[in-house]
Scaffold this motif. Structure first.
Motif, mmCIF file in Angstrom:
data_model
loop_
_atom_site.group_PDB
_atom_site.id
_atom_site.type_symbol
_atom_site.label_atom_id
_atom_site.label_comp_id
_atom_site.label_asym_id
_atom_site.label_seq_id
_atom_site.Cartn_x
_atom_site.Cartn_y
_atom_site.Cartn_z
ATOM 1 N N ASP A 1 0.815 -1.210 0.000
ATOM 2 C CA ASP A 1 0.000 0.000 0.000
ATOM 3 C C ASP A 1 0.853 1.267 0.000
ATOM 4 O OD1 ASP A 1 -2.142 -1.713 0.041
ATOM 5 O OD2 ASP A 1 -2.607 -1.416 2.167
ATOM 6 N N LEU A 2 1.990 1.232 0.708
ATOM 7 C CA LEU A 2 2.871 2.399 0.687
ATOM 8 C C LEU A 2 3.459 2.594 -0.706
ATOM 9 C CD1 LEU A 2 4.292 4.742 2.038
ATOM 10 C CD2 LEU A 2 6.032 3.142 2.898
ATOM 11 N N ALA A 3 3.841 1.499 -1.345
ATOM 12 C CA ALA A 3 4.379 1.591 -2.707
ATOM 13 C C ALA A 3 3.333 2.144 -3.673
ATOM 14 C CB ALA A 3 4.874 0.231 -3.176
ATOM 15 N N ALA A 4 2.059 1.816 -3.448
ATOM 16 C CA ALA A 4 0.988 2.298 -4.320
ATOM 17 C C ALA A 4 0.814 3.807 -4.211
ATOM 18 C CB ALA A 4 -0.316 1.590 -3.978
ATOM 19 N N GLN A 5 1.199 4.382 -3.063
ATOM 20 C CA GLN A 5 1.063 5.827 -2.840
ATOM 21 C C GLN A 5 2.370 6.581 -3.109
ATOM 22 O OE1 GLN A 5 -0.291 6.244 1.217
ATOM 23 N NE2 GLN A 5 -1.742 4.555 0.998
ATOM 24 N N TRP A 6 3.449 5.851 -3.343
ATOM 25 C CA TRP A 6 4.768 6.473 -3.455
ATOM 26 C C TRP A 6 4.882 7.276 -4.747
ATOM 27 C CZ3 TRP A 6 8.160 6.392 0.481
ATOM 28 C CH2 TRP A 6 9.465 6.855 0.235
ATOM 29 N N ASN A 7 5.586 8.409 -4.692
ATOM 30 C CA ASN A 7 5.723 9.226 -5.902
ATOM 31 C C ASN A 7 7.111 9.826 -6.080
ATOM 32 O OD1 ASN A 7 5.766 11.165 -3.930
ATOM 33 N ND2 ASN A 7 3.826 12.119 -4.495
ATOM 34 N N SER A 8 8.115 9.246 -5.401
ATOM 35 C CA SER A 8 9.483 9.754 -5.523
ATOM 36 C C SER A 8 10.388 8.715 -6.170
ATOM 37 C CB SER A 8 10.060 10.099 -4.137
ATOM 38 O OG SER A 8 9.316 11.125 -3.519
ATOM 39 N N PRO A 9 11.301 9.141 -7.029
ATOM 40 C CA PRO A 9 12.280 8.189 -7.570
ATOM 41 C C PRO A 9 13.192 7.689 -6.462
ATOM 42 C CG PRO A 9 12.891 10.434 -8.126
ATOM 43 C CD PRO A 9 11.537 10.516 -7.515
ATOM 44 N N TYR B 1 12.057 -7.970 2.722
ATOM 45 C CA TYR B 1 13.071 -7.711 1.703
ATOM 46 C C TYR B 1 12.482 -8.006 0.318
ATOM 47 C CZ TYR B 1 16.960 -7.570 5.143
ATOM 48 O OH TYR B 1 17.814 -7.248 6.156
ATOM 49 N N PHE B 2 11.835 -9.166 0.227
ATOM 50 C CA PHE B 2 11.238 -9.616 -1.032
ATOM 51 C C PHE B 2 10.211 -8.602 -1.526
ATOM 52 C CE2 PHE B 2 8.001 -11.993 -3.391
ATOM 53 C CZ PHE B 2 8.763 -12.755 -4.261
ATOM 54 N N PHE B 3 9.310 -8.173 -0.650
ATOM 55 C CA PHE B 3 8.254 -7.244 -1.045
ATOM 56 C C PHE B 3 8.811 -5.856 -1.366
ATOM 57 C CE2 PHE B 3 5.366 -9.987 1.778
ATOM 58 C CZ PHE B 3 4.990 -10.782 0.711
ATOM 59 N N MET B 4 9.779 -5.391 -0.571
ATOM 60 C CA MET B 4 10.371 -4.078 -0.861
ATOM 61 C C MET B 4 11.001 -4.063 -2.248
ATOM 62 S SD MET B 4 9.891 -1.787 1.556
ATOM 63 C CE MET B 4 11.085 -0.600 0.945
ATOM 64 N N MET B 5 11.703 -5.110 -2.596
ATOM 65 C CA MET B 5 12.338 -5.164 -3.908
ATOM 66 C C MET B 5 11.303 -5.244 -5.025
ATOM 67 S SD MET B 5 15.888 -7.344 -3.378
ATOM 68 C CE MET B 5 15.256 -8.688 -2.354
ATOM 69 N N ARG B 6 10.279 -6.048 -4.825
ATOM 70 C CA ARG B 6 9.251 -6.209 -5.855
ATOM 71 C C ARG B 6 8.427 -4.941 -6.042
ATOM 72 N NH1 ARG B 6 7.401 -10.923 -8.004
ATOM 73 N NH2 ARG B 6 5.230 -10.228 -7.960
ATOM 74 N N PHE B 7 7.975 -4.348 -4.943
ATOM 75 C CA PHE B 7 7.037 -3.234 -5.047
ATOM 76 C C PHE B 7 7.701 -1.886 -5.335
ATOM 77 C CE2 PHE B 7 4.296 -6.017 -2.211
ATOM 78 C CZ PHE B 7 3.425 -6.362 -3.230
ATOM 79 N N PHE B 8 8.966 -1.728 -4.955
ATOM 80 C CA PHE B 8 9.623 -0.436 -5.149
ATOM 81 C C PHE B 8 10.567 -0.416 -6.352
ATOM 82 C CE2 PHE B 8 7.939 0.149 -0.953
ATOM 83 C CZ PHE B 8 7.674 1.513 -0.882
ATOM 84 N N LYS B 9 10.681 -1.542 -7.032
ATOM 85 C CA LYS B 9 11.545 -1.618 -8.215
ATOM 86 C C LYS B 9 11.185 -0.553 -9.235
ATOM 87 C CE LYS B 9 10.125 -4.210 -11.401
ATOM 88 N NZ LYS B 9 9.624 -5.397 -12.156
#
Length: 281
Positions: free
Chosen positions: A69-77, A110-118
């Motif tokens: 959900d945080l990745a869905a709202q993220w807007n910064s490179p 770790y797995f989710f951070m890499m997948r969602f923020f890639k």
């Protein structure tokens, strides 16, 4: 200004890594679940480094849906992602889905951070992911990843989680090569911290010393383009788990299964709150 995310950035080593990033001109996003510790850490780092671009994000990394959900709202490179959050409780615990907590925080996060923020790293100049692992690694049992068959010992759960991090590093390095994203793992060092005390390991190194290798991987031109490797004391060290491609695939697809079971189809917290509010009317 380059942007860096560090999970668990208010812990002993995490805070020291965040400080080195801030001192060297990074905008630093610190992820953690304690609002008080997050704000205290960010305020202290701003005062110490003079860098005002240190931003807290409240998130429970044991919950894959919160990362999603945080990745869905993220807007910064993102230029640098440092997966550092870790836990090692003395007794068997679970997250809200009933998943053993060390596996949830130390591996799945770790797995989710890499997948969602890639997607926020693609197209950046020299984007890097650093997974904080350990040379205290081993004993991974993929068929009993949550210690449902074995007696739970926090040091055994920690060791297998750090082995998993080193193996996932190799898997993601291969996948992300086409995007120009490098992925490496490292052993930071043993410091006296809540983690090492829980593991009865103690510690003899300073937090500043332990932060040197992660910061080196995040910033040095010497490692530009290097990926899928394991480092100790700023040196590339042979990883005994890197060659087992069968186990790497099994672990990766096991993590994918947890994603499908507990994250992909699960409603967000806001959706649940809206539903609860509607039902109360």
């Amino acid at each position: 200004m380059k942007n860096a995310i560090i999970t668990g950035g208010y812990g002993t080593i995490g805070n020291a890594i965040a400080e080195q990033l801030a001192q060297n001109g990074f905008r630093v996003f610190i992820f953690g679940r304690s609002d008080y510790l997050l704000r205290q850490s960010c305020n202290n780092l701003i005062k110490k480094t003079g860098n005002t671009e240190i931003i807290p994000f409240l998130i429970d990394l044991a919950e894959g849906t919160e990362i999603r959900d945080l990745a869905a709202q993220w807007n910064s490179p993102i230029d640098v992602l440092i997966n550092n959050a870790v836990t090692a409780p003395k007794h068997w615990q679970t997250n809200s889905d009933g998943v053993e907590i060390q596996f949830a925080v130390n591996v799945l996060a770790y797995f989710f951070m890499m997948r969602f923020f890639k997607k926020f790293m693609i197209g950046r100049d020299d984007p890097r992911i650093i997974n904080i692992a350990s040379h205290w690694s081993g004993g991974l049992q993929i068929d009993d990843i949550e210690f449902k068959k074995r007696p739970y010992h926090n040091d055994e759960a920690y060791r297998q989680s750090k082995q998993a991090d080193r193996m996932l590093t190799v898997s993601f390095a291969k996948q992300f090569k086409k995007f120009g994203i490098t992925v490496n793992a490292c052993h930071p060092g043993f410091v006296d911290s809540k983690l090492t005390r829980n593991l009865d390991l103690g510690g003899h190194e300073s937090a500043e010393k332990a932060a040197e290798t992660p910061f080196y991987l995040a910033s040095s031109t010497e490692v530009q383009g290097i990926s899928g490797k394991y480092f100790e004391n700023r040196a590339n060290v042979t990883c005994q788990f890197a060659g087992d491609q069968k186990a790497q695939k099994e672990l990766y697809f096991l993590c994918r299964q947890y994603h499908e079971n507990y994250v992909s189809g699960k409603p967000s917290l806001s959706q649940l709150q809206d539903k609860t509010a509607f039902e109360k009317k």
